[in-house]
Design a protein around this motif. Structure first.
Motif, mmCIF file in Angstrom:
data_model
loop_
_atom_site.group_PDB
_atom_site.id
_atom_site.type_symbol
_atom_site.label_atom_id
_atom_site.label_comp_id
_atom_site.label_asym_id
_atom_site.label_seq_id
_atom_site.Cartn_x
_atom_site.Cartn_y
_atom_site.Cartn_z
ATOM 1 N N GLN A 1 0.797 -1.214 0.000
ATOM 2 C CA GLN A 1 0.000 0.000 0.000
ATOM 3 C C GLN A 1 0.841 1.282 0.000
ATOM 4 O O GLN A 1 0.538 2.228 -0.740
ATOM 5 C CB GLN A 1 -1.003 0.011 1.161
ATOM 6 C CG GLN A 1 -0.407 -0.058 2.535
ATOM 7 C CD GLN A 1 -1.478 -0.097 3.635
ATOM 8 O OE1 GLN A 1 -2.646 -0.450 3.406
ATOM 9 N NE2 GLN A 1 -1.096 0.260 4.842
ATOM 10 N N ARG A 2 1.907 1.327 0.762
ATOM 11 C CA ARG A 2 2.691 2.570 0.827
ATOM 12 C C ARG A 2 3.368 2.854 -0.511
ATOM 13 O O ARG A 2 3.351 3.995 -1.001
ATOM 14 C CB ARG A 2 3.727 2.492 1.952
ATOM 15 C CG ARG A 2 4.417 3.819 2.221
ATOM 16 C CD ARG A 2 5.379 3.726 3.405
ATOM 17 N NE ARG A 2 5.948 5.026 3.707
ATOM 18 C CZ ARG A 2 5.464 5.881 4.589
ATOM 19 N NH1 ARG A 2 4.366 5.578 5.263
ATOM 20 N NH2 ARG A 2 6.041 7.046 4.794
ATOM 21 N N ASN B 1 0.775 3.996 -3.074
ATOM 22 C CA ASN B 1 0.286 5.345 -2.823
ATOM 23 C C ASN B 1 1.329 6.401 -3.177
ATOM 24 O O ASN B 1 0.991 7.476 -3.684
ATOM 25 C CB ASN B 1 -0.165 5.480 -1.374
ATOM 26 C CG ASN B 1 -1.412 4.663 -1.091
ATOM 27 O OD1 ASN B 1 -2.248 4.460 -1.967
ATOM 28 N ND2 ASN B 1 -1.528 4.154 0.126
ATOM 29 N N ASP B 2 2.591 6.103 -2.920
ATOM 30 C CA ASP B 2 3.654 7.028 -3.328
ATOM 31 C C ASP B 2 3.680 7.175 -4.843
ATOM 32 O O ASP B 2 3.812 8.287 -5.373
ATOM 33 C CB ASP B 2 5.013 6.541 -2.830
ATOM 34 C CG ASP B 2 5.190 6.722 -1.330
ATOM 35 O OD1 ASP B 2 4.428 7.497 -0.728
ATOM 36 O OD2 ASP B 2 6.097 6.071 -0.759
ATOM 37 N N VAL C 1 -5.667 1.190 0.311
ATOM 38 C CA VAL C 1 -5.183 0.520 1.522
ATOM 39 C C VAL C 1 -5.658 -0.922 1.467
ATOM 40 O O VAL C 1 -6.659 -1.237 0.817
ATOM 41 C CB VAL C 1 -5.679 1.190 2.818
ATOM 42 C CG1 VAL C 1 -5.072 2.578 2.987
ATOM 43 C CG2 VAL C 1 -7.202 1.247 2.875
ATOM 44 N N ASP D 1 -1.135 -1.114 9.620
ATOM 45 C CA ASP D 1 -1.096 0.347 9.672
ATOM 46 C C ASP D 1 -2.156 0.976 8.767
ATOM 47 O O ASP D 1 -1.974 2.072 8.256
ATOM 48 C CB ASP D 1 0.290 0.862 9.289
ATOM 49 C CG ASP D 1 0.717 0.440 7.887
ATOM 50 O OD1 ASP D 1 0.111 -0.505 7.331
ATOM 51 O OD2 ASP D 1 1.660 1.051 7.338
ATOM 52 N N GLU E 1 -3.232 4.481 9.854
ATOM 53 C CA GLU E 1 -2.146 5.448 9.646
ATOM 54 C C GLU E 1 -1.973 5.768 8.164
ATOM 55 O O GLU E 1 -1.714 6.923 7.793
ATOM 56 C CB GLU E 1 -0.833 4.907 10.221
ATOM 57 C CG GLU E 1 -0.795 4.808 11.738
ATOM 58 C CD GLU E 1 -1.451 3.547 12.282
ATOM 59 O OE1 GLU E 1 -1.434 3.362 13.510
ATOM 60 O OE2 GLU E 1 -1.986 2.750 11.475
ATOM 61 N N GLU E 2 -2.136 4.752 7.320
ATOM 62 C CA GLU E 2 -1.981 4.984 5.887
ATOM 63 C C GLU E 2 -3.128 5.833 5.341
ATOM 64 O O GLU E 2 -2.911 6.665 4.443
ATOM 65 C CB GLU E 2 -1.878 3.664 5.133
ATOM 66 C CG GLU E 2 -1.509 3.803 3.666
ATOM 67 C CD GLU E 2 -0.128 4.382 3.422
ATOM 68 O OE1 GLU E 2 0.159 4.717 2.248
ATOM 69 O OE2 GLU E 2 0.671 4.514 4.378
ATOM 70 N N ARG F 1 -2.169 9.242 6.066
ATOM 71 C CA ARG F 1 -1.116 9.691 5.153
ATOM 72 C C ARG F 1 -1.694 10.022 3.784
ATOM 73 O O ARG F 1 -1.311 11.018 3.152
ATOM 74 C CB ARG F 1 -0.024 8.622 5.040
ATOM 75 C CG ARG F 1 1.274 9.141 4.414
ATOM 76 C CD ARG F 1 2.357 8.079 4.494
ATOM 77 N NE ARG F 1 2.184 7.052 3.496
ATOM 78 C CZ ARG F 1 2.766 7.068 2.281
ATOM 79 N NH1 ARG F 1 3.564 8.073 1.931
ATOM 80 N NH2 ARG F 1 2.575 6.077 1.438
#
Length: 264
Positions: free
Chosen positions: A63-64, A67-68, A84, A90, A93-94, A97
């Protein structure tokens, strides 16, 4: 102005592999190879001004990174949403973000992410999206990945929406691909921020039924969408323009509803 609310693309380093895998799963040929450049070239061909880029984290670990990448695709033609995975430790939290990055929404695919849309474990995630003001797009109805088990049937989608009525929910494929009678029975006319997009419905629904759904749900809650690169947006655009609805309603569907939702 034409805004396509449902577009897929991939990092060019993996796009060919991703598209080939999806073609094998669906037995359906893509119109391009899933890069941002090809997507925008198709926009120009189809008369699309802007597209909402929908990404899917099929694993919690993705996911991170996804998303970036999505954030970096933003332009005057591309409006990226994040993603997500429900099982990520997380996930909340994501979502925070994603909001801080300025992304306007997220996409869930219950079949690829292996959850039922009305599973109560999802409700806190939906509530967090609502609190953050994130638009939540769901794949809804049939998908060739899971032909025998449909994870977002209209009745279940209605339960999820009623459980978190503050959520802005967009159900792709007119509320449920290939389940349009059930969409009319369970979803059409529900009050609140419940939207349907038109992804992949050209040649999949009778025009009289589409006109009836638009009339009874409200043209102000229908969003033009193609599901590019699996459908050419020109088909959905032509379908909407051919309907026996007012020019004002056509303008709502083709761009004004999207502009309102996206704050453009």
């Amino acid at each position: 102005m034409i805004i396509d609310f449902h577009v897929h693309a991939f990092d060019e380093r993996i796009s060919e592999k991703a598209i080939s895998k999806l073609e094998a799963t669906s037995d359906f040929k893509a119109f391009n190879r899933g890069t941002i450049k090809e997507t925008i070239d198709c926009f120009d061909k189809w008369g699309v001004d802007k597209g909402v880029l929908l990404t899917i984290a099929t694993k919690p670990s993705q996911q991170r990174t996804i998303n970036d990448w999505a954030f970096n695709q933003a332009s005057d033609r591309i409006i990226p949403f994040g993603s997500v995975h429900p099982d990520a430790e997380d996930v909340f939290e994501e979502l925070e973000r994603i909001k801080s990055m300025g992304l306007k929404g997220i996409k869930f695919h219950p079949d690829y992410q292996e959850f039922f849309i009305d599973d109560e474990k999802m409700f806190p995630i939906y509530k967090k999206c609502a609190e953050l003001g994130l638009i939540v797009v769901f794949h809804a109805g049939f998908d060739p990945l899971s032909p025998d088990i449909i994870h977002a049937v209209p009745e279940a989608s209605a339960r999820a929406f009623k459980a978190v009525p503050d959520m802005t929910m967009v159900l792709a494929h007119l509320g449920g691909m290939n389940l349009f009678d059930d969409v009319e029975k369970n979803l059409v006319g529900l009050e609140g921020n419940l939207y349907f997009d038109t992804a992949f419905i050209n040649n999949s629904i009778d025009k009289s039924q589409l006109e009836r759904i638009i009339k009874n749900h409200g043209a102000d809650r229908i969003l033009l969408a193609s599901d590019s690169p699996w459908h050419e947006a020109s088909g959905e655009i032509a379908l909407i323009k051919s309907l026996g609805i007012s020019d004002e309603d056509k303008e709502l569907i083709l761009h004004k509803n999207a502009e309102r939702l996206l704050g453009l």
